[in-house]
Design a protein around this motif. Structure first.
Motif, PDB file in Angstrom:
ATOM      1  N   ALA A 157      -4.944   8.092  45.913  1.00 43.20           N
ATOM      2  CA  ALA A 157      -4.521   8.108  44.499  1.00 43.20           C
ATOM      3  C   ALA A 157      -5.377   7.133  43.688  1.00 43.20           C
ATOM      4  N   ARG A 158      -5.640   5.948  44.242  1.00 47.15           N
ATOM      5  CA  ARG A 158      -6.451   4.950  43.531  1.00 47.15           C
ATOM      6  C   ARG A 158      -7.895   5.423  43.406  1.00 47.15           C
ATOM      7  N   PHE A 159      -8.392   6.060  44.460  1.00 46.71           N
ATOM      8  CA  PHE A 159      -9.780   6.565  44.407  1.00 46.71           C
ATOM      9  C   PHE A 159      -9.888   7.661  43.339  1.00 46.71           C
ATOM     10  N   GLY A 165      -9.111  12.001  38.686  1.00 42.51           N
ATOM     11  CA  GLY A 165      -8.338  12.997  39.434  1.00 42.51           C
ATOM     12  C   GLY A 165      -6.868  12.629  39.524  1.00 42.51           C
ATOM     13  N   ILE A 166      -6.066  13.597  39.962  1.00 43.18           N
ATOM     14  CA  ILE A 166      -4.627  13.384  40.169  1.00 43.18           C
ATOM     15  C   ILE A 166      -4.275  13.890  41.561  1.00 43.18           C
ATOM     16  N   ILE A 167      -3.164  13.431  42.133  1.00 44.18           N
ATOM     17  CA  ILE A 167      -2.798  13.803  43.501  1.00 44.18           C
ATOM     18  C   ILE A 167      -1.284  13.826  43.680  1.00 44.18           C
ATOM     19  N   PHE A 178      -6.420  17.259  42.294  1.00 43.37           N
ATOM     20  CA  PHE A 178      -7.227  18.059  41.363  1.00 43.37           C
ATOM     21  C   PHE A 178      -8.243  17.135  40.702  1.00 43.37           C
ATOM     22  N   ILE A 179      -9.476  17.604  40.585  1.00 47.97           N
ATOM     23  CA  ILE A 179     -10.543  16.838  39.910  1.00 47.97           C
ATOM     24  C   ILE A 179     -11.302  17.814  38.998  1.00 47.97           C
TER      25      ILE A 179
END
Ligand code: GTP
Length: 236
Positions: A157-159, A165-167, A178-179
């Motif tokens: 999530a942090r990356f 992006g979202i996770i 998603f990116i």
């Protein structure tokens, strides 16, 4: 990118009405309405990230304004709550959801499903999975394994946040992200760095198809583990 954000209005009041012995009922009801919302979203080609349950988001590139308006009505009919829905646009899913959030919690901003902010873009879905997680359960407890999974979730999530992006955690040792299409290389680099992970990447005109391709790419990795990431793109 185009993201639809949904807020269930007066959710807290609903929970408090259930009395003190409510937590089992909240969990039961939340899972019941997410079950129904998943079915509707799949019919329209998207996928809800349930986040806090009383507010959640979905990538809706590839879904027309007319379809979104009907989908919202279908979702509203299912729920014992009124809902507010807001569209957000941005170069990345993170930026799009930030813009949707500005609308969602601002009573002065009305719903904007009729807004055409940007052209739809290809959806890039990421299906992450830990390697041999089940095997590891022979040498660790199920709770320690769960903590490892949550630590990986936070790391991803942090990356992804840094690249827009979202996770969402999917259960098991699986995560869905998603990116934007410009950040695929960054994501592959992350997978090359973390030997515990494998990643299927799906690129399609809507979220459901992109996720299907990402999961299919992940299945192919299991058949030939030389590479820990694979990309599958929808044929035009
Ligand atoms: N949400 C979701 N969960 C899955 C999926 N596949 C497996 N799982 C869950 O993840 C757990 C682990 O399964 P796998 O990831 O297939 O197996 P593994 O032990 O990690 O081994 P490999 O992934 O083959 O390296 C399963 O018990 C399921 O609970 C999937 O596609 N989606």
């Amino acid at each position: 990118m185009k993201i639809l954000a949904i807020n269930l209005l007066n959710y807290r009041e609903w929970t408090e009405k259930l009395g003190q012995d409510r937590e089992w009922l909240i969990q039961k009801t939340q899972n019941e309405f997410m079950m129904k919302i998943h079915k509707i979203c799949a019919e329209y080609g998207t996928f809800p990230l349930q986040l806090r349950y009383d507010n959640f988001i979905m990538v809706v590139d590839g879904i027309s304004t007319e379809q979104l308006i009907v989908m919202k009505k279908d979702i509203r009919k299912l729920l014992p709550f009124d809902i507010k829905t807001c569209l957000g646009f941005g170069k990345t899913p993170l930026e799009a959801q930030m813009n949707a959030s500005l609308c969602l919690y601002n009573s002065k901003i009305r719903e904007n499903l009729d807004q055409n902010g940007m052209n739809d873009e290809p959806v890039v879905a990421l299906h992450f999975d830990l390697n041999y997680n089940t095997l590891s359960l022979k040498s660790t407890s199920i709770y320690d394994s769960f903590l490892e999974i949550m630590e990986t979730y936070l790391e991803l999530a942090r990356f992804l946040y840094k690249i827009g992006g979202i996770i969402q955690y999917l259960g098991g040792d699986n995560f869905l992200g998603f990116i934007s299409i410009n950040n695929i290389e960054d994501t592959i680099y992350k997978i090359e760095e973390n030997k515990n992970l494998k990643l299927g990447i799906g690129i399609a005109y809507n979220a459901r198809n992109a996720i299907k391709l990402a999961t299919s790419a992940l299945d192919e990795i299991r058949l030939n583990r030389e590479k820990r990431w694979r990309i599958k793109k929808e044929s035009q």
